[in-house]
Design a protein around this motif. Structure first.
Motif, PDB file in Angstrom:
ATOM      1  N   PHE A 161      -1.384 -35.591  49.956  1.00  0.00           N
ATOM      2  CA  PHE A 161      -2.723 -35.571  50.546  1.00  0.00           C
ATOM      3  C   PHE A 161      -3.174 -37.015  50.759  1.00  0.00           C
ATOM      4  O   PHE A 161      -3.473 -37.731  49.817  1.00  0.00           O
ATOM      5  N   GLN A 162      -3.194 -37.439  52.013  1.00  0.00           N
ATOM      6  CA  GLN A 162      -3.600 -38.806  52.334  1.00  0.00           C
ATOM      7  C   GLN A 162      -5.024 -38.801  52.879  1.00  0.00           C
ATOM      8  O   GLN A 162      -5.359 -37.990  53.734  1.00  0.00           O
ATOM      9  N   VAL A 163      -5.812 -39.729  52.382  1.00  0.00           N
ATOM     10  CA  VAL A 163      -7.195 -39.850  52.851  1.00  0.00           C
ATOM     11  C   VAL A 163      -7.382 -41.242  53.424  1.00  0.00           C
ATOM     12  O   VAL A 163      -6.967 -42.236  52.826  1.00  0.00           O
ATOM     13  N   THR A 164      -7.999 -41.305  54.585  1.00  0.00           N
ATOM     14  CA  THR A 164      -8.316 -42.608  55.170  1.00  0.00           C
ATOM     15  C   THR A 164      -9.716 -42.540  55.750  1.00  0.00           C
ATOM     16  O   THR A 164     -10.155 -41.484  56.204  1.00  0.00           O
ATOM     17  N   VAL A 165     -10.406 -43.658  55.690  1.00  0.00           N
ATOM     18  CA  VAL A 165     -11.767 -43.703  56.243  1.00  0.00           C
ATOM     19  C   VAL A 165     -11.832 -44.802  57.300  1.00  0.00           C
ATOM     20  O   VAL A 165     -11.020 -45.731  57.300  1.00  0.00           O
ATOM     21  N   ASP A 166     -12.807 -44.681  58.196  1.00  0.00           N
ATOM     22  CA  ASP A 166     -12.915 -45.655  59.286  1.00  0.00           C
ATOM     23  C   ASP A 166     -13.379 -47.024  58.783  1.00  0.00           C
ATOM     24  O   ASP A 166     -13.021 -48.056  59.342  1.00  0.00           O
ATOM     25  N   LEU A 170      -7.595 -45.415  61.083  1.00  0.00           N
ATOM     26  CA  LEU A 170      -7.660 -44.076  61.663  1.00  0.00           C
ATOM     27  C   LEU A 170      -6.643 -43.159  61.015  1.00  0.00           C
ATOM     28  O   LEU A 170      -5.563 -43.588  60.609  1.00  0.00           O
ATOM     29  N   VAL A 171      -6.989 -41.890  60.957  1.00  0.00           N
ATOM     30  CA  VAL A 171      -6.088 -40.924  60.330  1.00  0.00           C
ATOM     31  C   VAL A 171      -4.761 -40.857  61.099  1.00  0.00           C
ATOM     32  O   VAL A 171      -3.703 -40.624  60.497  1.00  0.00           O
ATOM     33  N   THR A 172      -4.804 -41.112  62.387  1.00  0.00           N
ATOM     34  CA  THR A 172      -3.561 -41.076  63.173  1.00  0.00           C
ATOM     35  C   THR A 172      -2.570 -42.149  62.717  1.00  0.00           C
ATOM     36  O   THR A 172      -1.363 -41.990  62.888  1.00  0.00           O
ATOM     37  N   ALA A 173      -3.093 -43.222  62.133  1.00  0.00           N
ATOM     38  CA  ALA A 173      -2.209 -44.293  61.672  1.00  0.00           C
ATOM     39  C   ALA A 173      -1.359 -43.867  60.492  1.00  0.00           C
ATOM     40  O   ALA A 173      -0.402 -44.559  60.117  1.00  0.00           O
ATOM     41  N   ARG A 174      -1.682 -42.746  59.883  1.00  0.00           N
ATOM     42  CA  ARG A 174      -0.919 -42.257  58.738  1.00  0.00           C
ATOM     43  C   ARG A 174       0.301 -41.437  59.178  1.00  0.00           C
ATOM     44  O   ARG A 174       1.179 -41.129  58.375  1.00  0.00           O
ATOM     45  N   ILE A 175       0.344 -41.074  60.454  1.00  0.00           N
ATOM     46  CA  ILE A 175       1.425 -40.192  60.909  1.00  0.00           C
ATOM     47  C   ILE A 175       2.813 -40.814  60.733  1.00  0.00           C
ATOM     48  O   ILE A 175       3.737 -40.133  60.270  1.00  0.00           O
ATOM     49  N   PRO A 176       3.002 -42.087  61.066  1.00  0.00           N
ATOM     50  CA  PRO A 176       4.360 -42.638  60.903  1.00  0.00           C
ATOM     51  C   PRO A 176       4.873 -42.567  59.476  1.00  0.00           C
ATOM     52  O   PRO A 176       6.077 -42.486  59.251  1.00  0.00           O
TER      53      PRO A 176
END
Lengths: 287, 154
Positions: free
Chosen positions: A181-186, A198-204
């Motif tokens: 479970f990854q959480v990221t905030v702006d 951005l949450v999209t940056a966690r995809i790789p």
């Protein structure tokens, strides 16, 4: 068809436009403008249980109705759980509702997440902001039958740490060994030691086997559009990516046209759509 | 912060350099030194000369901007496999933000002034390097655009 997603949901048993009386059993503030309500039948009658991804029309008597996704455990048919952000007159009234207050509920409506297509596969859940509540029932269901799924990768984005809903629950999920479970905030202050961006940056960095993955996305449309694009770039088939779309709903039974989305009505044909079928619409203005 | 000769960390083991020209890797390794930071250490400060290009191997780095209202606003975090900084490629070669270690962080710091010369002296490899760096810059620009939209607050 193979998927329950393609089966048009049976209409609710009650008169389609008549709300069933419910009572607010509890109201819990999640953030400054968001609350989770637990509703119980007021007079013994109840709406049919919702599947993950479906929504109810919640009626504040004398104020109006709003479409709210199921955000609780779909297996618990005794209560309905909705997490609501105050974004207008009606949702403000719902968020302010206190224990004991009467509300009307009709539903459930729409096509939910295709849970059967996810069985046996790696699962990616991506949520932006209040996109987490409609995905929470998915997570409950998958964790209850954990052996039926491969890796589960959850990526959650929010504006700031104080905008995160279900924070204690998120902390417990983050400590599970059978879930990532990854959480990221702006943006964040110095009291935040987690990821920022951005949450999209966690995809790789996400761990899944692309060809054997099903992805469920819910959040701001541009977040879903970019996430779907990046997931497809990693090799997830466009047919295995599902998005929950949000449009202004009024009747919820495909009559009024308020939620028309190209050739579809979000209330009846969605809110969950397959990415391949709406990809072009995501780049089309004024749809 | 501590500095040491390149004993353990290798440029070629970092995801950013994976598959790049062998000659360029050798030059980069020659110009690299390990730099370890404790949680809370400053790695770079806004306005200082951008004399290093950091490859993050372990830990987490917060990129911060400061305003009068918000003196410590983190706008991005950088973790293992990611790189820190491109101000060393853009005149006047000054850092445009603060970077602070959020947890113990291990990096390789390349001598940016010398590495810039290497890239200039080997245009083909230099172009290959920029092709690797530019998508990161573009991704961060797109991220910034979406952050400006404040999509979660709509």
């Amino acid at each position: 068809m193979a998927s329950e997603h393609f089966a048009r949901p049976a209409p609710p048993a009650q008169v389609p436009m008549a709300p069933v009386p419910y009572e607010v059993r509890s109201q819990t503030a999640e953030t400054d403008d968001t609350a989770t309500l637990v509703l119980a039948p007021a007079d013994g009658t109840h709406v049919p249980p919702a599947r993950p991804g479906q929504f109810n029309m919640v009626y504040v008597f004398g104020v109006g109705e709003a479409a709210i996704s199921l955000s609780g455990d779909a297996s618990d048919s005794t209560v309905i759980v909705h997490t609501v952000r105050a974004a207008g007159r009606i949702t403000e009234a719902i968020v302010r509702a206190s224990a004991g207050q009467a509300l009307g509920v009709r539903g459930p409506y729409g096509r939910g997440w295709p849970m059967d297509l996810a069985r046996g596969k790696d699962v990616v859940l991506m949520a932006g902001g209040l996109g987490l509540p409609p995905l929470r029932p998915v997570l409950y269901e998958m964790l209850r039958h954990r052996e039926q799924y491969g890796r589960i990768e959850v990526m959650l984005g929010a504006r700031t740490p104080k905008d995160l809903v279900y924070y204690p629950e998120i902390q417990s999920w983050r400590h599970r060994a059978d879930l990532r479970f990854q959480v990221t905030v702006d943006a964040a202050g110095r009291d935040w030691y987690g990821d920022v961006g951005l949450v999209t940056a966690r995809i790789p960095d996400a761990r899944f086997e692309p060809a054997n993955t099903v992805a469920f996305l819910c959040g701001p449309e541009i977040m879903m559009k970019n996430s779907a694009r990046d997931l497809e770039a990693r090799g997830v088939p466009a047919t295995a990516i599902w998005l929950s779309m949000e449009r202004n709903m009024k009747c919820a039974v495909a009559l009024c046209g308020h939620c028309q989305y190209g050739p579809d009505f979000v209330c009846r044909d969605g809110p969950v759509f397959r990415y391949r079928e709406i990809r072009d619409r995501l780049s089309c203005r004024e749809v | 912060m501590s500095e040491s000769a390149p004993a353990g960390l290798r440029v070629g083991d970092h995801a950013f350099f994976e598959g790049l020209d062998a000659q360029l890797l050798r030059e980069a390794q020659r110009l690299a030194s390990e730099r370890h930071f404790n949680a809370g250490d400053w790695i770079v400060r806004d306005g200082d000369p951008a004399t290093a290009f950091f490859l993050v191997f372990h830990g987490k780095v917060a990129l911060e901007v400061a305003t009068a209202e918000k003196p410590h606003l983190t706008i991005q975090t950088v973790g293992p496999g990611e790189v820190l900084g491109w101000s060393w490629l853009v005149p006047p070669y000054l850092w445009r933000l603060d970077a602070r270690a959020l947890k113990p962080t291990q990096t390789l710091a390349l001598d940016a002034v010398a590495f810039r010369k290497v890239l200039g002296a080997h245009p083909a490899q230099g172009f290959e390097f920029l092709e690797r760096l530019l998508p990161i810059v573009a991704q961060r620009l797109e991220n910034t655009q979406i952050q400006l939209l404040d999509i979660h607050g709509l």
